[in-house]
Design a protein around this motif. Structure first.
Motif, short mmCIF file in Angstrom:
data_model
loop_
_atom_site.label_atom_id
_atom_site.label_comp_id
_atom_site.label_asym_id
_atom_site.label_seq_id
_atom_site.Cartn_x
_atom_site.Cartn_y
_atom_site.Cartn_z
N GLY A 61 0.79 -1.23 0.00
CA GLY A 61 0.00 0.00 0.00
C GLY A 61 0.82 1.27 0.00
N LEU A 62 2.11 1.18 -0.38
CA LEU A 62 2.99 2.33 -0.32
C LEU A 62 3.33 2.83 -1.71
CD1 LEU A 62 5.50 1.04 2.40
CD2 LEU A 62 3.32 2.20 2.73
N ARG A 63 3.83 4.04 -1.77
CA ARG A 63 4.32 4.65 -3.00
C ARG A 63 5.51 5.51 -2.64
NH1 ARG A 63 4.45 9.57 -5.20
NH2 ARG A 63 4.19 9.85 -7.46
N VAL A 64 6.54 5.50 -3.50
CA VAL A 64 7.70 6.35 -3.24
C VAL A 64 7.76 7.43 -4.30
CG1 VAL A 64 8.94 4.43 -2.17
CG2 VAL A 64 9.37 4.99 -4.57
N GLU A 65 8.33 8.55 -3.93
CA GLU A 65 8.38 9.71 -4.81
C GLU A 65 9.50 9.61 -5.84
OE1 GLU A 65 7.19 13.27 -6.42
OE2 GLU A 65 6.20 12.18 -4.78
N ARG A 66 10.71 9.22 -5.38
CA ARG A 66 11.86 9.25 -6.28
C ARG A 66 12.74 8.04 -6.03
NH1 ARG A 66 15.11 14.52 -5.12
NH2 ARG A 66 14.96 13.67 -3.00
N CYS A 67 13.51 7.67 -7.06
CA CYS A 67 14.50 6.61 -6.88
C CYS A 67 15.64 6.80 -7.85
CB CYS A 67 13.86 5.22 -7.06
SG CYS A 67 13.66 4.71 -8.80
N HIS A 68 16.68 6.02 -7.66
CA HIS A 68 17.81 5.95 -8.59
C HIS A 68 17.97 4.47 -8.90
CE1 HIS A 68 21.85 7.21 -10.21
NE2 HIS A 68 22.10 5.92 -9.97
N ASP A 69 17.65 4.08 -10.13
CA ASP A 69 17.70 2.67 -10.53
C ASP A 69 19.10 2.36 -11.06
OD1 ASP A 69 17.49 0.31 -12.29
OD2 ASP A 69 15.33 0.45 -11.89
N LEU A 70 19.87 1.63 -10.27
CA LEU A 70 21.27 1.38 -10.60
C LEU A 70 21.40 0.58 -11.89
CD1 LEU A 70 22.41 0.51 -6.98
CD2 LEU A 70 23.18 2.50 -8.30
N ARG A 71 20.50 -0.33 -12.13
CA ARG A 71 20.55 -1.16 -13.33
C ARG A 71 20.36 -0.30 -14.59
NH1 ARG A 71 19.22 -6.65 -14.32
NH2 ARG A 71 18.49 -7.01 -16.45
N LEU A 72 19.32 0.51 -14.60
CA LEU A 72 19.05 1.34 -15.77
C LEU A 72 20.13 2.39 -15.99
CD1 LEU A 72 15.19 1.85 -15.37
CD2 LEU A 72 16.35 0.44 -17.07
N VAL A 73 20.59 2.99 -14.92
CA VAL A 73 21.60 4.04 -15.05
C VAL A 73 22.93 3.46 -15.52
CG1 VAL A 73 22.88 5.85 -13.84
CG2 VAL A 73 20.45 5.52 -13.38
N GLU A 74 23.25 2.24 -15.10
CA GLU A 74 24.47 1.60 -15.58
C GLU A 74 24.45 1.47 -17.10
OE1 GLU A 74 27.82 -0.87 -16.43
OE2 GLU A 74 27.39 0.63 -14.89
N ALA A 75 23.31 1.11 -17.67
CA ALA A 75 23.23 0.97 -19.13
C ALA A 75 23.46 2.32 -19.82
CB ALA A 75 21.88 0.39 -19.53
N ILE A 76 22.91 3.38 -19.24
CA ILE A 76 23.09 4.72 -19.81
C ILE A 76 24.57 5.13 -19.77
CG2 ILE A 76 22.60 7.17 -19.41
CD1 ILE A 76 19.83 6.27 -18.39
N ILE A 77 25.21 4.92 -18.63
CA ILE A 77 26.62 5.32 -18.47
C ILE A 77 27.52 4.47 -19.37
CG2 ILE A 77 28.55 5.38 -16.85
CD1 ILE A 77 26.51 6.10 -14.67
N GLY A 82 31.13 4.14 -23.92
CA GLY A 82 31.55 3.22 -24.98
C GLY A 82 32.10 1.92 -24.48
N ARG A 83 31.53 1.39 -23.42
CA ARG A 83 32.01 0.12 -22.85
C ARG A 83 30.83 -0.83 -22.66
NH1 ARG A 83 30.17 0.03 -17.76
NH2 ARG A 83 29.92 2.00 -16.61
N ALA A 84 31.15 -2.06 -22.29
CA ALA A 84 30.10 -3.05 -22.04
C ALA A 84 29.42 -2.77 -20.70
CB ALA A 84 30.70 -4.46 -22.04
N VAL A 85 28.18 -3.18 -20.59
CA VAL A 85 27.45 -3.06 -19.34
C VAL A 85 28.05 -4.02 -18.32
CG1 VAL A 85 25.21 -3.44 -18.24
CG2 VAL A 85 25.32 -2.35 -20.48
N ARG A 86 28.21 -3.57 -17.10
CA ARG A 86 28.78 -4.42 -16.05
C ARG A 86 27.85 -5.58 -15.73
NH1 ARG A 86 30.63 -0.42 -11.32
NH2 ARG A 86 31.12 -2.43 -10.34
N SER A 87 28.41 -6.65 -15.20
CA SER A 87 27.68 -7.91 -15.05
C SER A 87 26.43 -7.78 -14.20
CB SER A 87 28.60 -8.98 -14.46
OG SER A 87 29.06 -8.59 -13.16
N PHE A 88 26.44 -6.93 -13.17
CA PHE A 88 25.26 -6.86 -12.30
C PHE A 88 24.03 -6.35 -13.05
CE2 PHE A 88 26.42 -2.39 -11.98
CZ PHE A 88 25.20 -1.75 -11.85
N ALA A 89 24.25 -5.54 -14.09
CA ALA A 89 23.14 -4.99 -14.85
C ALA A 89 22.85 -5.81 -16.10
CB ALA A 89 23.43 -3.55 -15.25
#
Length: 552
Positions: A61-77, A82-89
């Motif tokens: 029953g909860l909702r959060v306002e903001r987050c930082h998604d490490l998986r998605l941001v890793e792909a962007i970075i 110009g490198r491969a995505v790290r294994s965790f993502a």
């Protein structure tokens, strides 16, 4: 303030922005989140994957306002560097299963990965990503960080849309299937209307009844050729050019067959529960940043079934569609003043006609699509020189992007998402073609590969920036709807569907105008956020309806 969360034998390990840590028992974590979200400035939650962490909170029953998604941001970075995505993502994405299929445990997160694959601590990864985003700011200050925030906000919206679901009438869906296909057939049999159409195709082609494998393209092509119909494929556009009495029933068969396959009774049984279709959206699922869907075909809902999308009693669907989004994005990216003037109204294509560039709205649309997607034949190619004379900056922008791709270079969106570099096979073709003694065959293959990469980069920045605009629009709508009133998500206006340039809100009828205002204002804000005071408008048309089919 940010709070990074990780699994811990005692529950959840929470690390604040100063490096302080505490372990919160899993059973107490929802109350902890409520307390943090109740602050005057709620924290930004930092976690490995929103698709993993957020659904349990929604079920509580909860909702959060903001987050930082490490998986998605890793792909962007990774793309920007110009490198491969790290294994965790790179591991398979966590599934956003339907609520009724979830475990009863509140935080039954994915099984522990093997030691070599274990995700580094969230706080550690976050610090690394913030440093990488800061390094990237030398090109466009703050742009990539804004993309990271928008992508993460989109992940929250995706989880919420899966949780609340799209209002769907199984009875209406069943009725439209019966009307289109006939009664539900036994397993392995065709519905009666499909069977009748298949029989008519056989009769018109002069083949023995029951002998044509109509769903097999090779066999169907052979049967068509045997009847004197010169076709290379069974694609609808090719069939439509033929004049033969078998074509009309065949095209109708193909249309109904797609309905049966994509959204027939099996789809209804699997995907609609308790009056809701809960699609699994995949933010950033396409390299341009566009969303994809993981099952259910959320991004391909045909018009044939949209009448089954029906608001609850006392509620309405507020549907907003961004008008000609990609051409407007191109206008802003290229800073083409003439095209900005043409797009000052709701209908940019009509504005192009009024500018004198082309004679009809159809020409304007085909010409712009050809410019953005590399149309080199037909009417789009004939119209392109006329567009180039009137809108030189816009056309030059996509042409320059195409040339960059042909040279093997990358291009970027407004906020810095970077196109993938061509692969080794592509580069080998170019080297072979440039080598001494290369033949015409090698040079032709290299040119074909180069043009293909050019068509990709031609559209990458436009489509990718359109995806960024849509994320900003979605985040703005989500924020406005929630700030109006607290309470459970499903009892107030909330987002239920997203389709590239279209958003849908399910709202109590008394709050429909509030939702419509949020959709319009957030669209204007998204344009300012990405392009500042550029003279480009991003109008949206808004319809308040009972059924999705009534929106257009």
């Amino acid at each position: 303030m940010h709070l990074a969360v990780d699994r811990h034998p005692g529950g959840m390990l929470v690390t604040d922005h100063r490096g302080g840590t505490e372990v919160v028992p899993a059973a107490a974590f929802p109350a902890y989140v409520v307390a943090q979200e109740g602050r005057s400035t709620p924290p930004r939650w930092v976690w490995s994957d929103t698709a993993l962490w957020y659904p349990p909170l929604l079920r509580a029953g909860l909702r959060v306002e903001r987050c930082h998604d490490l998986r998605l941001v890793e792909a962007i970075i990774a793309g920007a560097e110009g490198r491969a995505v790290r294994s965790f993502a790179a591991r398979p994405r966590a599934a956003l299963a339907m609520p009724e299929r979830q475990s009863a445990a509140l935080f039954d997160l994915e099984a522990e990965p093997r030691e070599a694959e274990r995700t580094p601590p969230a706080a550690e990864l976050h610090a690394e990503q913030l440093a990488a985003l800061a390094r990237a700011s030398t090109r466009a200050p703050g742009a990539l960080a804004l993309l990271a925030a928008a992508e993460s906000a989109g992940a929250l919206a995706a989880a919420e849309m899966t949780f609340t679901g799209l209002p769907w009438s199984a009875e209406d869906h069943e009725r439209l299937l019966v009307e289109a296909l006939g009664p539900r057939p036994a397993a392995g049999e065709r519905p009666v209307h499909l069977a009748a159409l298949a029989a008519e195709v056989e009769r018109q082609l002069g083949v023995r009844p029951g002998s044509l494998a109509i769903d097999s393209p090779p066999e169907l092509v052979a049967a068509l050729r045997g009847a004197g119909i010169d076709v290379a494929t069974t694609r609808s556009w090719e069939l439509q050019r033929q004049r033969h009495p078998a074509i009309a029933p065949l095209l109708q068969y193909k249309t109904l067959s797609r309905l049966m396959t994509a959204n027939g009774w099996n789809w209804l049984d699997e995907w609609v529960r308790d009056g809701r279709f809960r699609p699994t959206f995949v933010p950033g699922g396409v390299v341009t940043g566009r969303w994809a869907s993981d099952g259910g075909g959320a991004l391909q809902l045909p018009r044939q079934v949209r009448s089954a999308v029906r608001a609850d009693e006392g509620w309405v669907l507020v549907v907003a569609d961004a008008a000609q989004l990609e051409p407007r994005i191109l206008t802003a990216l290229s800073q083409d003043a003439e095209m900005a003037r043409a797009g000052a109204g709701v209908d940019l294509y009509q504005g192009i006609v009024d500018s004198g560039a082309v004679d009809s709205r159809e020409q304007a649309k085909l010409g712009m699509l050809g410019a953005m997607y590399g149309g080199t034949t037909g009417q789009s190619a004939r119209v392109l020189p006329r567009l180039q004379r009137v809108f030189p900056r816009a056309i030059a922008y996509v042409e320059e992007a195409a040339r960059a791709g042909e040279r093997g270079e990358t291009v970027r969106t407004r906020l810095g998402r970077t196109s993938p570099s061509p692969g080794e096979e592509w580069r080998e073709r170019q080297l072979l073609a440039a080598a001494e003694g290369a033949g015409e065959s090698e040079r032709r293959d290299a040119r074909t590969a180069a043009r293909g990469q050019g068509r990709f980069t031609r559209n990458f920045a436009v489509q990718g920036t359109a995806a960024e605009w849509a994320l900003a629009w979605m985040a703005g709508v989500r924020r406005r709807l929630w700030s109006a009133e607290g309470g459970p998500l499903a009892r107030q206006p909330h987002l239920v569907f997203f389709l590239h340039d279209e958003l849908m809100v399910h709202a109590p009828a008394a709050r429909a105008e509030e939702a419509a205002t949020a959709l319009r204002e957030a669209a204007a804000d998204a344009g300012r956020l990405l392009f500042g005071d550029a003279p480009v408008t991003f109008p949206v048309t808004v319809a308040t309806v009972q059924r999705y089919s009534e929106a257009k």
